[in-house]
Design an enzyme around this catalytic site. Structure first.
Site, PDB file in Angstrom:
ATOM      1  N   CYS A 270      37.210  43.417  36.246  1.00 31.77           N
ATOM      2  CA  CYS A 270      37.136  41.953  36.379  1.00 31.77           C
ATOM      3  C   CYS A 270      38.496  41.283  36.295  1.00 31.77           C
ATOM      4  CB  CYS A 270      36.194  41.380  35.325  1.00 31.77           C
ATOM      5  SG  CYS A 270      36.470  41.994  33.659  1.00 31.77           S
TER       6      CYS A 270
ATOM      7  N   HIS B 291      38.609  34.985  32.222  1.00 33.96           N
ATOM      8  CA  HIS B 291      39.772  35.824  31.935  1.00 33.96           C
ATOM      9  C   HIS B 291      41.011  35.180  32.551  1.00 33.96           C
ATOM     10  CE1 HIS B 291      37.149  38.778  30.392  1.00 33.96           C
ATOM     11  NE2 HIS B 291      37.286  39.750  31.257  1.00 33.96           N
TER      12      HIS B 291
END
Lengths: 352, 352
Positions: A130, A256
Site C-alpha cells: 500500500c 499513509h
C-alpha cells in the site's frame, strides 16, 4: 461476450468492505458478483451494488464459472486458495504479499505499468504494497520524464494498515489517555496509561511513533522497508534502482504518507515537476503552503488519488526533488488498486 | 574565583522550567542564580535548586553582576535583550533562532563542537534547533570517523516544539475525539470532530500528520527545514554538505524523531557504526528490533541523551547508512543544550 463474473474473496474484511463500496460506485463491468469469506460459518448477506448478496464460505467449487477473483486475505490463505481458483480457470488478482516478487507474477499499479497485466503465466496478478503504490503514483510520471536514479523514503503509516484490530487498539489507547493533560511529558507516563494491550504493535501507538513495521529481514531491514525497495524496482522496471526506506507507524487511523527524496538523471525544477504531476492520472496536486495546502491524512482519507505536495528542488542537487505524498491505504493502497487491476483484466479479455 | 552568577531569562516558560529542573539536578557550578521573566507582572517565586527563588521582570539592571545568562524567549525578545545583557558584561547563551546563523556568533552542541564556544566576539553563543541538535548527536561521531557527504532527513516532531499551547491543543483534540471509534476512516470526520481551534498548527494534530513547521522560505522550503540544513553545515564545519530535510509535525507530546539517510566518504558497516555510537557521548544505542528495542518518544521523553537505533547499511550503497534518532526536544533539544553551553562558558572562564 457476456459481462464477466467476479468473486470477492475476503468480502467481509475491512479491505473487502471497501472493495464492495467501490464495486457499488464505479462504472459496472461485472455480471454476477460472488462474495466469499474465509470464515466457514459465513452465510450472512453483505451489501454490494445496492443489493444484499449472500456470503459463501470459500471452497473449490465456489470458483466454478468465475472469470476474475479479487483476493484480500492473509498471505497463507492467498498461497493456498489462489492456485485452487486458477485451476478452475479463474484469473486471480491478489492484494497480499504472497506472490508479489514471483518472477512469473506481474506486480501492477494500473496507472504505472498497466501493460504488465497481459503476461501472467501463472494466472495471477499481484497488487503492490500500500505504501509503495501511493508513492509510485507520484514518482512514476516524474521517472518517465526525468529518469529516476535513487529514492530515499520515510513513511508515516496509519494503524489501519495492521487491520481493524490496529484501528481498535489506537481508539482504545486514545480513550485511556483522554482527559489527562499531563501525559506525554514524563518518563514512562504514556506506557503506563496505555497498559499492556499493544494489539498488533510493538509499542504504544497513541502519543508515539514506532519505527518498525513487519518482520526482521537481513541487515536489520523490516519486511515493509524491503518490500518498498523491491516492489518499486519491479513495478518501474528498474532492477538497479537505489532505494532506502524507513517505515514508521504513526497514530493516524487511515492514510499513509511518505516523505520522498528522489534523484533523477536530468535536472528539473519544482515547477516542471508540478506540471507533470498536474497531468498525472490518479494524482491530486495540493501544493500551496501559504494557503495551508499540503497532503495530509485528514484530507486524503476516503479518496481515490495520491495527494502530492511540498514539492521542492533539493537545495544542493539540481537533479533531486523532495516532496510529500499521502494516500488512503485502504483505497489506492489496496482495495482500489485491486479492483482496477480486475477491471483491466476484464477489459482486456473482452478485447481478445 | 568565586562561583559565577547565572541569570535564567524566561524561567517561567516551559523550557525555562526544564532549565530550572536541570540546574537542580546537575553538578552545581553556579553561585547565585537569578530567575528572570519577560512578564512585567512577574514577582512570584519558582523552585530552583531546592529553594523558591523570586522571579524578577526583565530590565537592564537585572544583568548587573551576572556572568552568564541563558535565554529561552521568543526571537524578538532575544534580539532586544541579549545585546542589553552583553553591554553589562554578561555572556549570553541564547536558545532561539535569533543569532544562530550570524557569522560572529558560534552555534554550539557541546558534544560536537565545544571548542567553538571560545570565539564569541559578540558575547553571544547560540544553541541549535532542537531537531538538528538531537540528530547531530548521532551524525557527528560517525562524521568524524567516515567523513559525512550528504544527509537526507525526515522528521517526526512533537507538538511541545510549538510551546505549551501546542501541547494543550493536542490534548483538547484528543478529548474531543475520544470515544468515537469510527473517527479517522471517513472524509472530513476528524476535521469536523476537532473543530476550528487549531492553535499554533495549520491543521488538526490528532489522528493526523502535518508536513509543515515554521514559515515559508524560498523554493517552498519551510524555515525549519532550512534551519536543519544551514545549522548542520555550520556546526559540523561543512559549508558544502548536501542536506535535504522534510519536517513533519506528528501527534506526540514530547520527543522529536528523525529518519536519517547519511552518505559518507568511506564504506562502513552497521556494526562499525554501532561501535562508534556506543562510545559517543550523549548517545544511547537502542537497536534490537527483535526485542522491540528502537528509539521512540514514549521512552526518550524526560531523558537527556539522543536515542539511536534501526541502524542499517544502505542496501544499494556501501557508503550510506540509514538510522532513526529520538531525543527529548525540551531537554537536549533546548534546555539541556543551553545549560551545557553555559557550563562550558563558566568552566572556561575559570580556567583563564
Amino acid at each position: 461476450m457476456a459481462q464477466p463474473t467476479l468473486a470477492v474473496v475476503g468480502a467481509d474484511r475491512p479491505v473487502g468492505t471497501v472493495m464492495r463500496e467501490l464495486l457499488s460506485s464505479r462504472r459496472n463491468v461485472w455480471g454476477e458478483v460472488r462474495l466469499v469469506s474465509l470464515d466457514p460459518a459465513a452465510g450472512v448477506s453483505l451489501p454490494c451494488r445496492g443489493v444484499d448478496v449472500p456470503v459463501s464460505p470459500v471452497a473449490p467449487e465456489i470458483f466454478d464459472g468465475v472469470d476474475v477473483a479479487i483476493f484480500d486475505v492473509p498471505e497463507p490463505a492467498a498461497e493456498y486458495w489462489a492456485p485452487v481458483a486458477v485451476e478452475r480457470g479463474v484469473t486471480v488478482v491478489d492484494g497480499s504479499a504472497a506472490f508479489r516478487m514471483a518472477p512469473d507474477v506481474p506486480l501492477v499499479v494500473p496507472e504505472v505499468n498497466r501493460q504488465a497485466v497481459r503476461r501472467r503465466p501463472r494466472g495471477i496478478v499481484s497488487g503492490a504494497n500500500c505504501t509503495t503504490t501511493s508513492m509510485l503514483m507520484a514518482v512514476a510520471p516524474l521517472h518517465h520524464e526525468y529518469g529516476l536514479r535513487e529514492l530515499t523514503l520515510a513513511s508515516y503509516q496509519a494503524v489501519s494498515g495492521a487491520g481493524q484490530v490496529g484501528v481498535d487498539v489506537l481508539h482504545d489507547q486514545i480513550s485511556k489517555l483522554a482527559g489527562d493533560r499531563t501525559l506525554g511529558s514524563r518518563p514512562g507516563d504514556v506506557r503506563q496509561a496505555v497498559g499492556d494491550d499493544l494489539g498488533p504493535f510493538r509499542a504504544p501507538m497513541a502519543l508515539n511513533v514506532v519505527p518498525w513495521i513487519g518482520d526482521l529481514t537481513d541487515g536489520g531491514w523490516s519486511s515493509e522497508e524491503r518490500e518498498m525497495r523491491n516492489e518499486s524496482r519491479k513495478i518501474l522496471g528498474l532492477p538497479d534502482l537505489k532505494v532506502s526506506a524507513t517505515c514508521v507507524r504513526v497514530p493516524v487511523v487511515t492514510g499513509h504518507s511518505i516523505a520522498v527524496h528522489a534523484v533523477f538523471g536530468a535536472e528539473l525544477s519544482a515547477d516542471e515537476a508540478r506540471k507533470v504531476l498536474r497531468n498525472a492520472p490518479g494524482v491530486i496536486l495540493v501544493d500551496d503552503p501559504e494557503a495551508d495546502e499540503f497532503p495530509m491524512p485528514v484530507d486524503a482519507v476516503g479518496t481515490d488519488p495520491s495527494w502530492v505536495g511540498r514539492i521542492r528542488r533539493a537545495m544542493d542537487d539540481p537533479r533531486a526533488l523532495d516532496f510529500f505524498v499521502t494516500g488512503d491505504n485502504m483505497r489506492k493502497g489496496s482495495a482500489l488498486n485491486t479492483v482496477q487491476i480486475a477491471e483491466l483484466v476484464a477489459m482486456e479479455s473482452e478485447r481478445r
